[in-house]
Scaffold this active site. Structure first.
Site, PDB file in Angstrom:
ATOM      1  N   ASP A  13      51.665  29.934  38.442  1.00 64.41           N
ATOM      2  CA  ASP A  13      50.935  31.063  39.054  1.00 64.41           C
ATOM      3  C   ASP A  13      51.847  32.208  39.468  1.00 64.41           C
ATOM      4  O   ASP A  13      51.569  32.932  40.420  1.00 64.41           O
ATOM      5  CB  ASP A  13      50.125  30.614  40.292  1.00 64.41           C
ATOM      6  CG  ASP A  13      49.241  29.436  39.994  1.00 64.41           C
ATOM      7  OD1 ASP A  13      48.568  29.472  38.950  1.00 64.41           O
ATOM      8  OD2 ASP A  13      49.238  28.472  40.783  1.00 64.41           O
ATOM      9  N   HIS A  41      45.904  31.963  33.275  1.00 63.32           N
ATOM     10  CA  HIS A  41      46.664  33.205  33.319  1.00 63.32           C
ATOM     11  C   HIS A  41      45.688  34.345  33.562  1.00 63.32           C
ATOM     12  O   HIS A  41      44.727  34.491  32.822  1.00 63.32           O
ATOM     13  CB  HIS A  41      47.366  33.458  31.977  1.00 63.32           C
ATOM     14  CG  HIS A  41      48.549  32.572  31.769  1.00 63.32           C
ATOM     15  ND1 HIS A  41      49.249  32.539  30.601  1.00 63.32           N
ATOM     16  CD2 HIS A  41      49.158  31.711  32.595  1.00 63.32           C
ATOM     17  CE1 HIS A  41      50.228  31.678  30.710  1.00 63.32           C
ATOM     18  NE2 HIS A  41      50.193  31.153  31.911  1.00 63.32           N
ATOM     19  N   THR A 130      43.803  18.936  37.996  1.00 67.45           N
ATOM     20  CA  THR A 130      42.698  19.891  37.819  1.00 67.45           C
ATOM     21  C   THR A 130      41.563  19.242  37.026  1.00 67.45           C
ATOM     22  O   THR A 130      40.584  19.885  36.710  1.00 67.45           O
ATOM     23  CB  THR A 130      43.170  21.149  37.071  1.00 67.45           C
ATOM     24  OG1 THR A 130      43.750  20.731  35.833  1.00 67.45           O
ATOM     25  CG2 THR A 130      44.173  21.929  37.881  1.00 67.45           C
ATOM     26  N   PRO A 305      42.301  27.061  47.455  1.00 66.04           N
ATOM     27  CA  PRO A 305      43.299  27.893  48.137  1.00 66.04           C
ATOM     28  C   PRO A 305      44.698  27.379  47.780  1.00 66.04           C
ATOM     29  O   PRO A 305      44.939  26.169  47.792  1.00 66.04           O
ATOM     30  CB  PRO A 305      43.034  27.674  49.622  1.00 66.04           C
ATOM     31  CG  PRO A 305      41.772  26.904  49.716  1.00 66.04           C
ATOM     32  CD  PRO A 305      41.462  26.302  48.386  1.00 66.04           C
TER      33      PRO A 305
HETATM   34  P1  GDP Z   1      50.074  32.985  35.945  1.00 62.46           P
HETATM   35  O1  GDP Z   1      49.366  31.678  35.754  1.00 62.46           O
HETATM   36  O2  GDP Z   1      51.544  32.812  36.077  1.00 62.46           O
HETATM   37  O3  GDP Z   1      49.683  33.997  34.931  1.00 62.46           O
HETATM   38  O4  GDP Z   1      49.616  33.565  37.345  1.00 62.46           O
HETATM   39  P2  GDP Z   1      48.120  33.791  37.903  1.00 62.46           P
HETATM   40  O5  GDP Z   1      47.359  34.561  36.934  1.00 62.46           O
HETATM   41  O6  GDP Z   1      47.554  32.529  38.398  1.00 62.46           O
HETATM   42  O7  GDP Z   1      48.439  34.615  39.202  1.00 62.46           O
HETATM   43  C1  GDP Z   1      48.833  35.875  39.211  1.00 62.46           C
HETATM   44  C2  GDP Z   1      47.807  36.714  39.977  1.00 62.46           C
HETATM   45  O8  GDP Z   1      48.443  37.794  40.551  1.00 62.46           O
HETATM   46  C3  GDP Z   1      46.751  37.312  39.086  1.00 62.46           C
HETATM   47  O9  GDP Z   1      45.563  37.498  39.827  1.00 62.46           O
HETATM   48  C4  GDP Z   1      47.341  38.666  38.715  1.00 62.46           C
HETATM   49  O10 GDP Z   1      46.399  39.638  38.336  1.00 62.46           O
HETATM   50  C5  GDP Z   1      48.007  39.026  39.982  1.00 62.46           C
HETATM   51  N1  GDP Z   1      49.235  39.813  39.861  1.00 62.46           N
HETATM   52  C6  GDP Z   1      50.238  39.654  38.954  1.00 62.46           C
HETATM   53  N2  GDP Z   1      51.250  40.498  39.227  1.00 62.46           N
HETATM   54  C7  GDP Z   1      50.864  41.205  40.339  1.00 62.46           C
HETATM   55  C8  GDP Z   1      51.502  42.189  41.148  1.00 62.46           C
HETATM   56  O11 GDP Z   1      52.620  42.596  40.928  1.00 62.46           O
HETATM   57  N3  GDP Z   1      50.794  42.624  42.242  1.00 62.46           N
HETATM   58  C9  GDP Z   1      49.556  42.183  42.553  1.00 62.46           C
HETATM   59  N4  GDP Z   1      48.950  42.683  43.645  1.00 62.46           N
HETATM   60  N5  GDP Z   1      48.931  41.236  41.820  1.00 62.46           N
HETATM   61  C10 GDP Z   1      49.586  40.765  40.737  1.00 62.46           C
END
Ligand code: GDP
Length: 424
Positions: A13, A41, A130, A305
């Site tokens: 995440d 993602h 999950t 959460p």
């Molecule tokens: P992944 O599984 O590694 O792709 O991560 P997730 O998608 O679970 O979590 C990343 C979350 O943070 C997503 O809701 C993204 O849209 C959001 N996100 C990613 N980079 C940024 C950032 O720089 N700032 C903010 N505010 N949100 C971000």
């Protein structure tokens, strides 16, 4: 052009989807090389907001070929549902831009069921699965007790193999868990429905990738979760059932000769962790709730959460080493803007002694974090698009992390949108 792997440095995440979506524009091919539909993602772009579970994040870019490699847990049912959802927002998915490896093993309906049955049996000792069937799937893959996607092309052989598997699996379902047995008709109805829909996408992607590489095409390897969830190098047993590290990307993609020259490790500006297991710098109470809601830290797949805390330098340095990261992307820096001072876990105390080495998993339960603070910037940085625009305190924080973990931070992300980042 060189190949690149995008990987998670911590517990998953970290914002990998957002980084893959950004960088896919520079590559011809995006390959998912491990894992299944158990993580998500998040990608936000001109088509909308998506929680991708199985589809590679390059699916939104015209001209990019997306591949699910042999290392993936191929869940045809969930993949089809995800394809329908993404298509409904105007994204084209055809056998030209999505290919499924004929050597990817199939996640069968009983894998998901077994996951739930086992978590229920474990009750309060559960791992926090999950329930997408990933652990039962990989166990069966390595026991040679599932079928490969390419076997869908040979119906007679497939039927015989599935009948053998069914007989064996029903012994576990009914004998161990007291669950109803699966019938051959039920199994074949599932295989017919989803197998038929997805057959046109199944190819010898290994051969296709070898040809593409010979023509000089560039590949982006997209991993799921993070280094600390790797089956061999993570916080076992609170890990996933596959290798999340960049070194596995060539094996799971179908191009074992590939050597990704660039490995972009994605790190969040603070820590989050989903599910069970040791999480040394975890916050509780009001401070945790504030960070969780500021960062929207709820699971993409489960809505659970996420556990939160300050950035963990000890774990992050270990993640950088394990991934052999050449560059880092530091995401969600904008989320820390509300803090007066920025907490950093610089060391652990293990058995009464300070250490900056990530310990063996058995020692993590008793480890305590050493927290230091850097000045906060207390201003909205989500509009910053260049290094100089960032407040000095934010730059100092980035430089501090870079030095402490020993890898160049090439990208600083300040928002979820594709363009909300700073390149250094
Ligand atoms: P992944 O599984 O590694 O792709 O991560 P997730 O998608 O679970 O979590 C990343 C979350 O943070 C997503 O809701 C993204 O849209 C959001 N996100 C990613 N980079 C940024 C950032 O720089 N700032 C903010 N505010 N949100 C971000």
């Amino acid at each position: 052009m060189s190949n690149c792997a995008i990987v998670g440095i911590n517990w998953g995440d970290e914002g990998k989807g957002r980084m893959v979506d950004l960088l896919t524009g520079d590559y011809d091919i995006v390959v998912r090389n491990q894992g299944g539909g158990n993580a998500g993602h998040t990608v936000i772009n001109e088509y909308g907001k998506f929680g991708l579970h199985l589809l590679p994040s390059g699916i939104f870019r015209k001209g990019v070929v997306n591949i699910l490699g042999n290392g993936v847990a191929l869940d045809l049912e969930n993949l089809w549902k995800e394809m329908e959802e993404v298509r409904s927002k105007g994204v084209e998915i055809t056998p030209e831009n999505l290919m499924l490896s004929d050597r990817a093993s199939l996640l069968l309906p009983w894998h998901r069921e077994l996951d739930s049955l086992e978590e229920a049996r474990l009750a309060d000792k559960k791992y926090g699965s999950t329930k997408q069937g990933i652990a039962p799937f990989y166990s069966d893959k390595y026991q040679k007790k599932t079928v490969m996607a390419g076997e869908l092309m040979y119906p007679d052989r497939l039927r015989g193999r599935l009948a053998d598997l069914l007989e064996w699996k029903n012994l576990t379902l009914s004998g161990v868990y007291g669950a109803p047995k699966v019938t051959m008709d039920e199994l074949m109805a599932w295989v017919d429905e989803y197998g038929e829909k997805l057959k046109p996408f199944i190819k010898d992607t290994g051969r296709w990738l070898r040809n593409a590489a010979a023509q000089g095409k560039s590949i982006l390897f997209e991993a799921q979760l993070g280094a600390l969830r790797d089956i061999d190098y993570g916080i076992y047993p609170y890990v996933t059932s596959s290798n999340t590290i960049a070194a596995y990307a060539p094996v799971g993609s179908g191009l074992p000769s590939a050597r990704p020259e660039k490995v972009v490790g994605v790190v969040k500006a603070y820590s989050t962790c989903v599910g069970e297991g040791p999480f040394v710098c975890e916050w509780f109470g009001e401070a945790a709730e504030k960070l969780r809601s500021a960062g929207g830290e709820y699971g993409v797949k489960t809505g659970r959460p996420r556990r939160v805390g300050p950035i963990d330098i000890v774990a992050t340095r270990y993640g950088v080493e394990t991934q052999a990261a050449t560059d880092l992307a530091l995401t969600k820096l904008d989320i820390l803007s509300y803090m007066d001072r920025i907490p950093v876990c610089t060391k652990y105390i293990v058995d009464g002694r300070e250490t900056d080495e990530f310990p063996f998993p058995a020692l993590l339960d008793g480890a305590k974090p050493v927290i230091e603070y850097l000045p906060g910037w207390k201003s909205d940085i989500s509009g910053c698009r260049s290094w100089d625009e960032l407040p000095k305190e934010a730059r100092d924080y980035v430089l501090y992390v870079e030095k402490a973990v020993g890898c160049h931070i090439t990208y600083v992300s300040v928002g979820p949108e594709r363009e909300a980042y700073i390149m250094r």
